[in-house]
Design a protein around this motif. Structure first.
Motif, PDB file in Angstrom:
ATOM      1  N   VAL A  51      40.108  29.934  33.133  1.00 36.16           N
ATOM      2  CA  VAL A  51      40.023  31.279  32.734  1.00 36.16           C
ATOM      3  C   VAL A  51      40.439  31.436  31.125  1.00 36.16           C
ATOM      4  CG1 VAL A  51      40.584  33.698  32.966  1.00 36.16           C
ATOM      5  CG2 VAL A  51      39.909  32.563  35.012  1.00 36.16           C
ATOM      6  N   ALA A  52      41.824  31.055  31.123  1.00 39.38           N
ATOM      7  CA  ALA A  52      42.298  31.274  29.690  1.00 39.38           C
ATOM      8  C   ALA A  52      41.747  30.323  28.687  1.00 39.38           C
ATOM      9  CB  ALA A  52      43.878  30.711  29.797  1.00 39.38           C
ATOM     10  N   ALA A  53      41.009  29.088  29.106  1.00 38.23           N
ATOM     11  CA  ALA A  53      40.327  28.245  28.046  1.00 38.23           C
ATOM     12  C   ALA A  53      38.967  28.871  27.957  1.00 38.23           C
ATOM     13  CB  ALA A  53      40.106  26.875  28.726  1.00 38.23           C
ATOM     14  N   VAL A  54      38.246  29.488  28.686  1.00 40.55           N
ATOM     15  CA  VAL A  54      36.864  30.208  28.204  1.00 40.55           C
ATOM     16  C   VAL A  54      37.172  31.159  27.401  1.00 40.55           C
ATOM     17  CG1 VAL A  54      35.191  31.338  29.364  1.00 40.55           C
ATOM     18  CG2 VAL A  54      35.911  29.586  30.624  1.00 40.55           C
ATOM     19  N   GLN A  55      38.294  32.268  27.712  1.00 40.75           N
ATOM     20  CA  GLN A  55      38.640  33.258  26.751  1.00 40.75           C
ATOM     21  C   GLN A  55      39.077  32.831  25.370  1.00 40.75           C
ATOM     22  OE1 GLN A  55      41.512  35.318  29.626  1.00 40.75           O
ATOM     23  NE2 GLN A  55      40.382  36.981  28.435  1.00 40.75           N
ATOM     24  N   ALA A  56      39.782  31.652  25.210  1.00 39.17           N
ATOM     25  CA  ALA A  56      40.052  31.133  23.936  1.00 39.17           C
ATOM     26  C   ALA A  56      38.816  30.616  23.199  1.00 39.17           C
ATOM     27  CB  ALA A  56      41.066  29.912  24.103  1.00 39.17           C
ATOM     28  N   VAL A 121      32.516  38.395  49.388  1.00 44.23           N
ATOM     29  CA  VAL A 121      33.780  37.966  49.105  1.00 44.23           C
ATOM     30  C   VAL A 121      33.518  37.571  47.836  1.00 44.23           C
ATOM     31  CG1 VAL A 121      35.507  36.374  49.397  1.00 44.23           C
ATOM     32  CG2 VAL A 121      34.903  37.737  51.332  1.00 44.23           C
ATOM     33  N   LEU A 122      32.593  36.405  47.270  1.00 48.44           N
ATOM     34  CA  LEU A 122      32.734  35.924  46.089  1.00 48.44           C
ATOM     35  C   LEU A 122      32.273  36.942  44.824  1.00 48.44           C
ATOM     36  CD1 LEU A 122      30.946  32.510  46.714  1.00 48.44           C
ATOM     37  CD2 LEU A 122      33.410  33.167  46.305  1.00 48.44           C
ATOM     38  N   LEU A 123      31.134  38.066  45.142  1.00 45.86           N
ATOM     39  CA  LEU A 123      30.978  39.015  44.211  1.00 45.86           C
ATOM     40  C   LEU A 123      32.301  39.801  44.083  1.00 45.86           C
ATOM     41  CD1 LEU A 123      27.442  40.214  45.646  1.00 45.86           C
ATOM     42  CD2 LEU A 123      27.904  39.001  43.343  1.00 45.86           C
ATOM     43  N   VAL A 124      32.986  40.198  44.999  1.00 48.12           N
ATOM     44  CA  VAL A 124      34.215  40.950  44.655  1.00 48.12           C
ATOM     45  C   VAL A 124      35.047  40.202  43.855  1.00 48.12           C
ATOM     46  CG1 VAL A 124      36.131  42.146  45.824  1.00 48.12           C
ATOM     47  CG2 VAL A 124      33.618  42.494  46.887  1.00 48.12           C
ATOM     48  N   ASP A 125      35.251  39.107  44.406  1.00 43.25           N
ATOM     49  CA  ASP A 125      36.184  38.387  43.594  1.00 43.25           C
ATOM     50  C   ASP A 125      35.833  38.332  42.049  1.00 43.25           C
ATOM     51  OD1 ASP A 125      37.866  37.494  45.823  1.00 43.25           O
ATOM     52  OD2 ASP A 125      36.718  35.549  45.889  1.00 43.25           O
ATOM     53  N   VAL A 126      34.689  37.971  41.675  1.00 40.68           N
ATOM     54  CA  VAL A 126      34.134  37.935  40.218  1.00 40.68           C
ATOM     55  C   VAL A 126      34.329  39.323  39.618  1.00 40.68           C
ATOM     56  CG1 VAL A 126      32.255  37.426  38.750  1.00 40.68           C
ATOM     57  CG2 VAL A 126      32.651  35.826  40.654  1.00 40.68           C
ATOM     58  N   ALA A 127      33.641  40.250  40.212  1.00 38.17           N
ATOM     59  CA  ALA A 127      33.894  41.545  39.376  1.00 38.17           C
ATOM     60  C   ALA A 127      35.353  42.012  39.420  1.00 38.17           C
ATOM     61  CB  ALA A 127      32.987  42.657  40.517  1.00 38.17           C
ATOM     62  N   ALA A 128      36.054  41.902  40.407  1.00 41.26           N
ATOM     63  CA  ALA A 128      37.512  42.396  40.119  1.00 41.26           C
ATOM     64  C   ALA A 128      38.192  41.621  39.033  1.00 41.26           C
ATOM     65  CB  ALA A 128      38.326  42.244  41.497  1.00 41.26           C
ATOM     66  N   LEU A 129      37.836  40.315  39.063  1.00 43.15           N
ATOM     67  CA  LEU A 129      38.703  39.308  38.061  1.00 43.15           C
ATOM     68  C   LEU A 129      38.166  39.722  36.574  1.00 43.15           C
ATOM     69  CD1 LEU A 129      40.419  36.985  37.146  1.00 43.15           C
ATOM     70  CD2 LEU A 129      38.904  35.407  38.019  1.00 43.15           C
ATOM     71  N   THR A 130      36.636  40.092  36.572  1.00 40.51           N
ATOM     72  CA  THR A 130      36.269  40.588  35.328  1.00 40.51           C
ATOM     73  C   THR A 130      37.050  41.788  34.760  1.00 40.51           C
ATOM     74  OG1 THR A 130      34.090  39.694  35.920  1.00 40.51           O
ATOM     75  CG2 THR A 130      34.206  41.145  34.148  1.00 40.51           C
ATOM     76  N   THR A 131      37.216  42.679  35.647  1.00 36.42           N
ATOM     77  CA  THR A 131      38.080  43.754  35.326  1.00 36.42           C
ATOM     78  C   THR A 131      39.325  43.354  34.782  1.00 36.42           C
ATOM     79  OG1 THR A 131      36.618  45.120  36.712  1.00 36.42           O
ATOM     80  CG2 THR A 131      38.774  46.104  36.102  1.00 36.42           C
ATOM     81  N   CYS A 132      39.932  42.602  35.509  1.00 33.79           N
ATOM     82  CA  CYS A 132      41.339  42.165  35.131  1.00 33.79           C
ATOM     83  C   CYS A 132      41.129  41.394  33.715  1.00 33.79           C
ATOM     84  CB  CYS A 132      42.067  41.187  36.021  1.00 33.79           C
ATOM     85  SG  CYS A 132      42.291  42.193  37.910  1.00 33.79           S
ATOM     86  N   ILE A 133      40.281  40.767  33.344  1.00 28.16           N
ATOM     87  CA  ILE A 133      40.097  40.094  32.260  1.00 28.16           C
ATOM     88  C   ILE A 133      39.849  41.043  31.056  1.00 28.16           C
ATOM     89  CG2 ILE A 133      38.517  38.502  30.820  1.00 28.16           C
ATOM     90  CD1 ILE A 133      38.243  37.058  33.433  1.00 28.16           C
ATOM     91  N   GLN A 134      39.296  42.119  31.308  1.00 24.87           N
ATOM     92  CA  GLN A 134      39.181  43.155  30.242  1.00 24.87           C
ATOM     93  C   GLN A 134      40.410  43.903  30.091  1.00 24.87           C
ATOM     94  OE1 GLN A 134      35.376  45.162  32.175  1.00 24.87           O
ATOM     95  NE2 GLN A 134      34.118  43.879  31.096  1.00 24.87           N
ATOM     96  N   ALA A 135      41.160  43.776  31.006  1.00 27.32           N
ATOM     97  CA  ALA A 135      42.348  44.820  30.911  1.00 27.32           C
ATOM     98  C   ALA A 135      43.556  43.933  30.260  1.00 27.32           C
ATOM     99  CB  ALA A 135      42.934  45.391  32.110  1.00 27.32           C
ATOM    100  N   GLY A 136      43.096  42.466  29.914  1.00 31.24           N
ATOM    101  CA  GLY A 136      44.229  41.656  29.324  1.00 31.24           C
ATOM    102  C   GLY A 136      45.072  40.823  30.211  1.00 31.24           C
ATOM    103  N   PHE A 137      44.741  40.922  31.606  1.00 32.20           N
ATOM    104  CA  PHE A 137      45.491  40.307  32.766  1.00 32.20           C
ATOM    105  C   PHE A 137      44.516  39.382  33.538  1.00 32.20           C
ATOM    106  CE2 PHE A 137      48.293  40.511  36.455  1.00 32.20           C
ATOM    107  CZ  PHE A 137      49.469  40.374  35.784  1.00 32.20           C
ATOM    108  N   GLY A 138      43.728  38.595  32.812  1.00 33.87           N
ATOM    109  CA  GLY A 138      42.909  37.841  33.447  1.00 33.87           C
ATOM    110  C   GLY A 138      43.315  36.503  34.112  1.00 33.87           C
TER     111      GLY A 138
END
Length: 293
Positions: A51-56, A121-138
């Motif tokens: 996740v960090a590598a993709v964001q970088a 489950v996978l959809l919720v995982d991705v949606a929730a993680l996307t929200t966390c990434i946008q908040a700076g806590f990815g």
């Protein structure tokens, strides 16, 4: 014996190359379930690195980072828990008697309930993680959620919880972990994850204007944080701490509820119900963090 338990934990819960334990018995199996969060630290750390590598590389690709992070986690765990989730969903979705549920769980095919469960489950995982990434806590979120979800295993295998079958993984690990040991591991994980949340909030906090006394006013107006990327969103301390603590609390509660349900419907736990609990705990943790931060 602890080394054998650690080897069994990694050999069972991950696809990472691991030396085989010298002996496998209920004591070793109990150690493996108790050390399951350690395996979560490793595969969660690797998924967080993705996740960090993709964001970088591409800071605006939040959805891509979330998808690749979740896929990495699935690959590193061998999709073992997803298979357990599908089998458990098919069994409980059938609304049949205990023997039929257990028979359905042993079948290799996946029915409609299993497909829907995996997709949801996978959809919720991705949606929730996307929200966390946008908040700076990815990358922190997927790390926290992975460790928290693996904490369900020692609680699901605590003493007093029987196996639904006389054989299989459930019979090997059922009732092998003392509650006080599960509580100590949970406390250790909570301490580690709270420290991570605290450091994240500290390093992302903007430097106050008072720090620029004596510096050119135009320069001091530029928002600067302790991170290398001043444009990165700032993570508030208390939401991060509260979200992390709640993620641990709710996944532990989920393990208790899931084992109670398994005892009522099946007479005890199985390898499939253990995997299902892990996979349900992951979106619970991610959702908690997404709503908190």
């Amino acid at each position: 014996m602890r080394l054998d338990g650690l080897r069994l934990a990694f050999g069972t819960l991950t696809v990472l190359p691991t030396p085989a334990p010298r002996q496998v018995n209920r004591v070793t199996a109990g150690g493996a379930m108790l050390l399951a969060p350690v395996a979560g630290v490793v595969i969660g750390g690797l998924s967080a690195a993705v996740v960090a590598a993709v964001q970088a590389v591409q800071p605006d690709a939040d959805l891509l980072a979330a998808v690749l992070g979740v896929v990495t986690l699935c690959v590193l765990s061998g999709a073992l828990h997803l298979d357990g989730l599908a089998d458990t969903a098919d069994a409980f979705g059938s609304r049949r008697d205990r023997e039929t549920k257990l028979r359905i769980m042993k079948q290799s095919d996946i029915g409609p309930f299993g497909v829907v469960a995996i997709a949801a489950v996978l959809l919720v995982d991705v949606a929730a993680l996307t929200t966390c990434i946008q908040a700076g806590f990815g990358w922190q979120a997927i790390f926290v959620a992975t460790v928290a979800s693996r904490l369900t295993l020692p609680w699901s295998c605590r003493t007093g919880v029987p196996s639904a079958r006389p054989d299989g993984l459930g019979a090997m690990v059922a009732a092998t972990v003392r509650p006080y040991a599960a509580a100590l591991v949970t406390l250790a994980a909570l301490t580690l994850l709270l420290a991570l949340a605290w450091l994240t909030a500290l390093l992302s906090a903007p430097i106050p204007e008072s720090a620029f006394i004596g510096i050119d006013h135009a320069a001091s107006a530029i928002p600067i944080s302790l991170t290398d990327n001043p444009a990165a969103p700032s993570v508030a301390l208390w939401p991060a701490l509260i979200g992390t603590a709640l993620a641990i609390l709710l996944t532990t509660a989920l393990a208790l509820v899931a084992t109670r349900r398994a005892r009522t419907a099946l007479g005890g736990i199985t390898g499939d119900t253990l995997g299902a609990t892990v996979e349900l705990a992951l979106p619970v943790a991610l959702l908690t963090l997404a709503l908190a931060v």
